[in-house]
Design an enzyme around this catalytic site. Sequence first.
Site, PDB file in Angstrom:
ATOM      1  N   ARG A  96       0.811  -1.202   0.000  1.00  0.00           N
ATOM      2  CA  ARG A  96       0.000   0.000   0.000  1.00  0.00           C
ATOM      3  C   ARG A  96       0.855   1.267   0.000  1.00  0.00           C
ATOM      4  O   ARG A  96       0.458   2.292  -0.503  1.00  0.00           O
ATOM      5  CB  ARG A  96      -0.870  -0.009   1.262  1.00  0.00           C
ATOM      6  CG  ARG A  96      -2.287   0.422   1.031  1.00  0.00           C
ATOM      7  CD  ARG A  96      -3.084   0.133   2.267  1.00  0.00           C
ATOM      8  NE  ARG A  96      -2.409  -0.925   3.029  1.00  0.00           N
ATOM      9  CZ  ARG A  96      -2.856  -1.386   4.198  1.00  0.00           C
ATOM     10  NH1 ARG A  96      -3.943  -0.921   4.724  1.00  0.00           N
ATOM     11  NH2 ARG A  96      -2.201  -2.334   4.846  1.00  0.00           N
ATOM     12  N   LYS A 118       2.014 -20.132   6.466  1.00  0.00           N
ATOM     13  CA  LYS A 118       1.046 -20.546   7.457  1.00  0.00           C
ATOM     14  C   LYS A 118       0.364 -19.306   8.038  1.00  0.00           C
ATOM     15  O   LYS A 118       0.956 -18.242   7.985  1.00  0.00           O
ATOM     16  CB  LYS A 118       1.729 -21.355   8.552  1.00  0.00           C
ATOM     17  CG  LYS A 118       2.594 -20.487   9.465  1.00  0.00           C
ATOM     18  CD  LYS A 118       3.051 -21.175  10.700  1.00  0.00           C
ATOM     19  CE  LYS A 118       3.709 -20.148  11.597  1.00  0.00           C
ATOM     20  NZ  LYS A 118       4.213 -20.636  12.832  1.00  0.00           N
ATOM     21  N   LYS A 168      15.201 -26.237   7.007  1.00  0.00           N
ATOM     22  CA  LYS A 168      16.378 -26.248   7.873  1.00  0.00           C
ATOM     23  C   LYS A 168      17.242 -27.468   7.606  1.00  0.00           C
ATOM     24  O   LYS A 168      16.743 -28.560   7.390  1.00  0.00           O
ATOM     25  CB  LYS A 168      15.942 -26.253   9.343  1.00  0.00           C
ATOM     26  CG  LYS A 168      15.417 -24.910   9.789  1.00  0.00           C
ATOM     27  CD  LYS A 168      15.166 -24.913  11.268  1.00  0.00           C
ATOM     28  CE  LYS A 168      14.624 -23.587  11.741  1.00  0.00           C
ATOM     29  NZ  LYS A 168      15.605 -22.503  11.648  1.00  0.00           N
ATOM     30  N   GLU A 216       9.681 -21.409  22.828  1.00  0.00           N
ATOM     31  CA  GLU A 216      10.141 -20.047  22.566  1.00  0.00           C
ATOM     32  C   GLU A 216      10.282 -19.335  23.890  1.00  0.00           C
ATOM     33  O   GLU A 216       9.513 -19.596  24.812  1.00  0.00           O
ATOM     34  CB  GLU A 216       9.131 -19.304  21.690  1.00  0.00           C
ATOM     35  CG  GLU A 216       9.090 -19.805  20.268  1.00  0.00           C
ATOM     36  CD  GLU A 216       7.981 -19.124  19.482  1.00  0.00           C
ATOM     37  OE1 GLU A 216       8.286 -18.180  18.762  1.00  0.00           O
ATOM     38  OE2 GLU A 216       6.827 -19.537  19.627  1.00  0.00           O
ATOM     39  N   ASP A 264      -0.885 -22.783  15.857  1.00  0.00           N
ATOM     40  CA  ASP A 264       0.224 -22.020  15.286  1.00  0.00           C
ATOM     41  C   ASP A 264       1.443 -22.911  15.031  1.00  0.00           C
ATOM     42  O   ASP A 264       2.177 -22.690  14.077  1.00  0.00           O
ATOM     43  CB  ASP A 264       0.586 -20.887  16.253  1.00  0.00           C
ATOM     44  CG  ASP A 264       1.560 -19.903  15.646  1.00  0.00           C
ATOM     45  OD1 ASP A 264       1.446 -19.663  14.427  1.00  0.00           O
ATOM     46  OD2 ASP A 264       2.430 -19.387  16.367  1.00  0.00           O
ATOM     47  N   HIS A 268       4.473 -27.306  12.130  1.00  0.00           N
ATOM     48  CA  HIS A 268       5.871 -27.673  12.374  1.00  0.00           C
ATOM     49  C   HIS A 268       6.001 -29.025  13.088  1.00  0.00           C
ATOM     50  O   HIS A 268       6.728 -29.906  12.650  1.00  0.00           O
ATOM     51  CB  HIS A 268       6.573 -26.611  13.217  1.00  0.00           C
ATOM     52  CG  HIS A 268       6.491 -25.244  12.646  1.00  0.00           C
ATOM     53  ND1 HIS A 268       6.613 -25.004  11.307  1.00  0.00           N
ATOM     54  CD2 HIS A 268       6.302 -24.037  13.227  1.00  0.00           C
ATOM     55  CE1 HIS A 268       6.506 -23.698  11.095  1.00  0.00           C
ATOM     56  NE2 HIS A 268       6.311 -23.101  12.250  1.00  0.00           N
ATOM     57  N   LYS A 323       5.110 -20.578  24.459  1.00  0.00           N
ATOM     58  CA  LYS A 323       5.818 -19.300  24.483  1.00  0.00           C
ATOM     59  C   LYS A 323       6.239 -19.013  25.915  1.00  0.00           C
ATOM     60  O   LYS A 323       5.670 -19.554  26.852  1.00  0.00           O
ATOM     61  CB  LYS A 323       4.896 -18.194  23.989  1.00  0.00           C
ATOM     62  CG  LYS A 323       4.598 -18.342  22.507  1.00  0.00           C
ATOM     63  CD  LYS A 323       4.053 -17.063  21.918  1.00  0.00           C
ATOM     64  CE  LYS A 323       3.929 -17.165  20.429  1.00  0.00           C
ATOM     65  NZ  LYS A 323       5.226 -17.073  19.727  1.00  0.00           N
TER      66      LYS A 323
END
EC number: 1.1.1.49
Lengths: 356, 510
Positions: B65, B172, B206, B240, B259, B264, B362
Amino acid sequence: MKIDLTDTTSSKINKALVQGRRSIGTPAVGMVLTLVIVTDEENAYDALKAANEASREHPSRTLVVIKRVSRSPRDRTTSRLDAEVRVGVEAGTGETVILRLYGEVINHAQSVVLPLLLPDAPVVAWWPVNAPLDPAKDPLGALAQRRVTDTYAAEQPNDELEARAGAYTPGDTDLSWTRITPWRSMLAAALDQVTCKVNSVEVEGEEFNPSCELLAMWLAGRLDVPVKRSVSSGPGLTAVRMQTDCGAIVLDRPDGSLATLSIEGQPDRAVALKRRETSELIAEELRRLDPDDTYAAALKFGVDRLGDRATATGGQEPAADTAAPATAPAPAKKAAAKKAPAKSAAKKSASKAAAK
Amino acid sequence: MTPVHGANPLRDAADRRLPRIAGPSGLVIFGVTGDLSRKKLMPAVYDLANRGLLPPGFSLIGFARREWEDEDFAQEVHDAVKEHARTPFREEVWQQLVQGMRFVQGNFDDDDAFERLKSTMQELDKAQGTGGNFAFYLSVPPKFFPQVVQQLKKHGLADAPEGSWRRAVIEKPFGHDLESAKELNAIVHEVFAPDQVFRIDHYLGKETVQNILALRFANTLFEPIWNRSYVDHVQITMAEDIGIGGRAGYYDGIGAARDVIQNHLLQLMALTAMEEPASFDADALVAEKAKVLGAVRLPKELGEHTVRGQYAAGWQGGEKAVGYLQEDGIDPKSKTDTYAAIKLGVDNRRWAGVPFYLRTGKRLGRRVTEIAVVFQRAPHSPFDHTATEELGQNAIVIRVQPDEGITVRFGSKVPGTSMEIRDVSMDFAYGESFTESSPEAYERLILDVLLGDSNLFPRTEEVELSWNILDPIEKYWDKHGKPAQYPAGTWGPAEADEMLARDGRSWRRP
């Protein structure tokens, strides 16, 4: 960590390696190969630096074999081995042992190196300068399954190429060949885009640069067409021109970094073709340890079967339009010949800059 | 203009120095001003160019944009590359790239903008010789997918001219449940052929993940024990240490399981558990992965064998962290999971009775992703009980990130006069992964898209099978209870430890 050993033996060096590993707290050995660098004192620093950088990709034990010159007859009869063992940050990701050989032991360097090779792991020998003419028969070369030489460092590269072709043993390889991988891949990519038959090729580059000959021989062998080698003032390779059924394909790199790929009927495209550092060349060399058959085929094609380089400078149309010095054939040839000894001498000491 | 590899005399299978270079092509990035694009995609494009893997004349078109000119865009890419690229900045590589950089300003509902995009692509075909080959990278929130895809169709951008290709790359999440995933697939496949759609799961790019296959199928050492006779259980962890950061809008309502586990972790599980593929091509791989995903069995008592949690306020690595419910933009009553642990079984001869524990979260202890294959104890020990008291179970741990490598744990005698056996680790580390030599996952994946090589991309059926596994769990969670709280900086809620304790096992501390 650095351990200095004076007048020592291989078994003491092995002990020092274990001691060094223990003291930095990493007793596990994750190294994938042993790299033996055979060099003189003058080139050791740069070669080792390149090897350490390459060891980030290939964790290795690096053995630097430095044969010292003995000044007096008495020195020549006594023999001595000094070693410098480096582990940890000083040695990249692996271990480094710098071996300095004096006197008689110079002729028996393999007896020093053999006990220091990693178990099972492949061995690569690298001569940055003064490589033996038959590396596979060399006592140190015989320990290795991959023998890396560099014809660029030779006084008479073309003679050396011929000698290498004669003595070729699977596992031999040449950094001058490694240097042209980007050129080869770009030329192959260019031919991916067209379905034309190539009729003739011209490879242009500086004199005394065996990479040009190797590229020319590879092209000649693969394409089965006449290939002319012509001379420009460099740096390194400057252009490859292929004449095909559907027009010219030219890869032109006048400045040693940014090249232009022109294919007839298509827009010109910029291509980054940088001259690479020695460390990158070594890293590429260590990526595959099986015999390089493509190199063997190119090398065995024979320098003498390439189009005559002397006449190539003679102002025939394709060579003349880009290479300015080539327009005046006779003086250019002479100048090149005169320049030769000085240039190759300089080259020997500055083999660190031998990145194509 | 069609690449005819077989006919190219300079190509030779034995010549293994020559890298795979993509053919003439361009990449169109939608949402080019986003974080992913700046931190990953642009640097990856530069690194590919720097390694000499991009074709001459490669073109990059940004679509967003923002009111930018081509030069502003180039400047932005320049800054992103300087900051995030892995390889050193080289002017000549930049010069090669910058010639093919264009920016198209517009909204996704703006027909004019897509017409401009079309003319830009045509202009690049002429000026750069991209040959009509373009990949569209949709780095945009999923709600815009249908719109962008429809626009591409409407303006004829998705139709490849004769002899060239058009590909779509999507990130994703691939939907938020089976139904929405199918819907999304239908939308994308209406415009792009299934084999021209590339779903990015960056884990699959990876090195270590690709190495799972090498480890298992190129060696004889591991495969004989890679089954229920020797393996006790498998733990797959992705932890994480950060919170949700600024992603509240995206994250709330999605949660950790959707998520991370859906894509994964289930992919890692499929690679760990699958049978040997007939060959290393995309079809053979997907067949084996789909087989094992189809054989996944959920526990009967979902309440006992799944756990979800939310991080509460606490200290993470010496820094004070707020709880999930206190994060900006999060509904204080949110039931979104920031931690999820589930137990899965695989109903086949190799794995019957071997549980796979998957967990992600997390604000956990540290950032780590690993696959731990934990082996059974020796059936008989000639040593007396006190000698082996400290001995744990043997394990092979594939460390995916950071510090990529493999660890083998086994027992060893403690030096001394008495017989005492304790666990030791044997480490294999990949060469420092931040060196120039090891390509970033996105590099590999972008190159594969340009080459049309779909080995490392999950296919439609895998995505749908994964949702099939997760949907019942999410449904159960919706109806029962609420997420357990765990203090930030720990290894998850106590309920997760209890979940394993019920099976007589415990989580590894990664």
